[in-house]
Design an enzyme around this catalytic site. Structure first.
Site, mmCIF file in Angstrom:
data_model
loop_
_atom_site.group_PDB
_atom_site.id
_atom_site.type_symbol
_atom_site.label_atom_id
_atom_site.label_comp_id
_atom_site.label_asym_id
_atom_site.label_seq_id
_atom_site.Cartn_x
_atom_site.Cartn_y
_atom_site.Cartn_z
ATOM 1 N N CYS A 156 0.819 -1.223 0.000
ATOM 2 C CA CYS A 156 0.000 0.000 0.000
ATOM 3 C C CYS A 156 0.851 1.270 0.000
ATOM 4 C CB CYS A 156 -0.972 0.004 1.177
ATOM 5 S SG CYS A 156 -2.236 -1.259 0.985
ATOM 6 N N HIS A 216 -3.274 7.319 2.118
ATOM 7 C CA HIS A 216 -3.620 6.011 1.547
ATOM 8 C C HIS A 216 -5.012 5.624 2.032
ATOM 9 C CE1 HIS A 216 -3.836 1.904 0.506
ATOM 10 N NE2 HIS A 216 -3.708 1.475 1.756
ATOM 11 N N ASN A 276 -9.997 -0.222 -0.584
ATOM 12 C CA ASN A 276 -8.542 -0.102 -0.566
ATOM 13 C C ASN A 276 -7.993 -0.709 -1.854
ATOM 14 O OD1 ASN A 276 -5.791 -0.376 -0.175
ATOM 15 N ND2 ASN A 276 -5.946 -1.190 1.906
#
Ligand code: ACO
Length: 342
Positions: free
Chosen positions: A118, A269, A299
């Site tokens: 990520c 993020h 996500n």
């Protein structure tokens, strides 16, 4: 204030791609033991995109790259270097970059794969920026593409991860600037990266792999016991993510002598809306300075930052001259952030 003492790079093209198919929380309710209410209150996610079976991670990436090239007014043949972030590549070998290089029709340029999960896109931007200072490149493509939905475990065991992730890709074209000593430097200005591998087992895909004490790359038992799906200790990850995402922003501001008042946009993020809210509260960030796409995309791992850039530009929040800080956290553990003057 930030200063520019060496060549750097600026973003001249931005693109993204998300698959057509939308999977809502209600659809997840019908295939696994979860509820729309649990997902929305714990994560902020309402829906996510799911790649078609005819698409692979490289196809998502190529669509985003084409979009970014068009935005920059460039052709694939103009590119000199490509940095690609993913943790769900088409193949274990070769990497994703070479597939994108070939499908896009680039010259035989280096197509460098980079992990970081990520944090992958923040790391890729900083890597591209470092290359821009040391070699004779003019245009560098930075890509983040992930297709998580194909590796998720939609049973009870995997439900804390399965509801979080969606598929998507984003890309930026960087132009290397040769001018030095601008009064207000623009482009990629500073980066912070970090990792702490002692946390690797809190968020991982255990198999396949070449670890010790496993005689095979993958076994029937690995598949039957769902070791090929992500395992996550959500609470541990949440704790570290909230600490490092805040630390990245405060360190980037401190070493560039900036305060929240100087920053136009904070782009975190997109792991969990609660993480963004904690960041907002702790640092006193006004809501109009935050960007969020988690509600509609979940996500998307390495595509999370560029999808936010696109959203911010479309909504008019991201303008020429905007000062932006990104902040990320991912499996590894990894973290990172960028200071960018758009
Ligand atoms: N639906 C319904 N209930 C669920 C679900 C679900 N999908 N998932 C878990 N639960 C249940 C659990 O079984 C547990 O039940 P119990 O209390 O009866 O035992 C309860 O909900 C609480 O579970 P927790 O895991 O403690 O829930 P939490 O509040 O921590 O939320 C979440 C889980 C959303 C995963 C959160 O921990 C989180 O967001 N963590 C961070 C994720 C992250 O930052 N990732 C970043 C990197 S991702 C990357 O690098 C690829």
């Amino acid at each position: 204030m930030v200063s520019s003492a060496s060549p750097s790079s600026e973003i001249v093209g931005l693109g993204s791609y998300v698959p057509q198919k939308v999977m809502t929380n209600q659809e997840l309710e019908s295939i696994m033991d979860t509820t729309d209410e649990w997902i929305r209150t714990r994560t902020g996610i309402s829906e996510r995109r799911v790649a078609d079976v005819t698409e692979g991670t490289s196809d998502l990436a190529v669509a985003a790259c084409r979009d970014a090239l068009q935005d920059a007014g460039l052709r694939a043949k103009d590119l000199d270097l490509m940095i690609v972030a993913t943790c769900t590549p088409d193949y274990f070998m070769p990497g994703l970059g070479v597939l994108i290089q070939n499908k896009l029709g680039c010259r035989p340029i280096p197509a460098i794969d980079l992990r970081g999960q990520c944090s992958g896109f923040a790391w890729a931007l900083s890597t591209a920026d470092a290359y821009s200072k040391m070699a004779d490149y003019q245009y560098i493509l930075v890509v983040g593409s992930d297709l998580q939905t194909r590796i998720l475990d939609y049973s009870l065991d995997g439900r804390n991860s399965a509801v979080l992730f969606g598929d998507g890709a984003g890309a930026c074209v960087l132009k290397v600037k040769k001018t030095l000593g601008e009064s207000q430097p623009s482009g990629l200005l500073d980066h912070i990266l970090g990792s702490d591998g002692s946390g690797f087992s809190h968020l991982m895909v255990p198999r396949p792999g070449c670890q010790a004490n496993n005689s095979s790359f993958i076994s029937h038992n690995d598949i039957d016991s769902k070791k090929t799906a992500p395992y996550m200790d959500g609470r541990q990850v949440f704790k570290y993510a909230s600490y490092y995402m805040e630390k990245t922003v405060t360190e980037l501001m401190a070493r560039n002598k900036l305060s929240i008042d100087d920053i136009d946009l904070i782009i975190p993020h997109q792991a969990n809306l609660r993480l963004s809210k904690i960041l907002k509260t702790k640092l006193g960030i006004p809501p109009e300075k935050m960007v969020s796409v988690i509600e509609k995309f979940g996500n998307t791992t390495s595509a999370s930052l560029p999808l936010c850039f696109v959203e911010a530009r479309q909504s008019g929040k991201l303008k020429k001259g905007s000062l932006i800080i990104t902040t990320t956290f991912g499996s590894g553990f990894t973290w990172g952030g960028n200071l960018i003057r758009w």
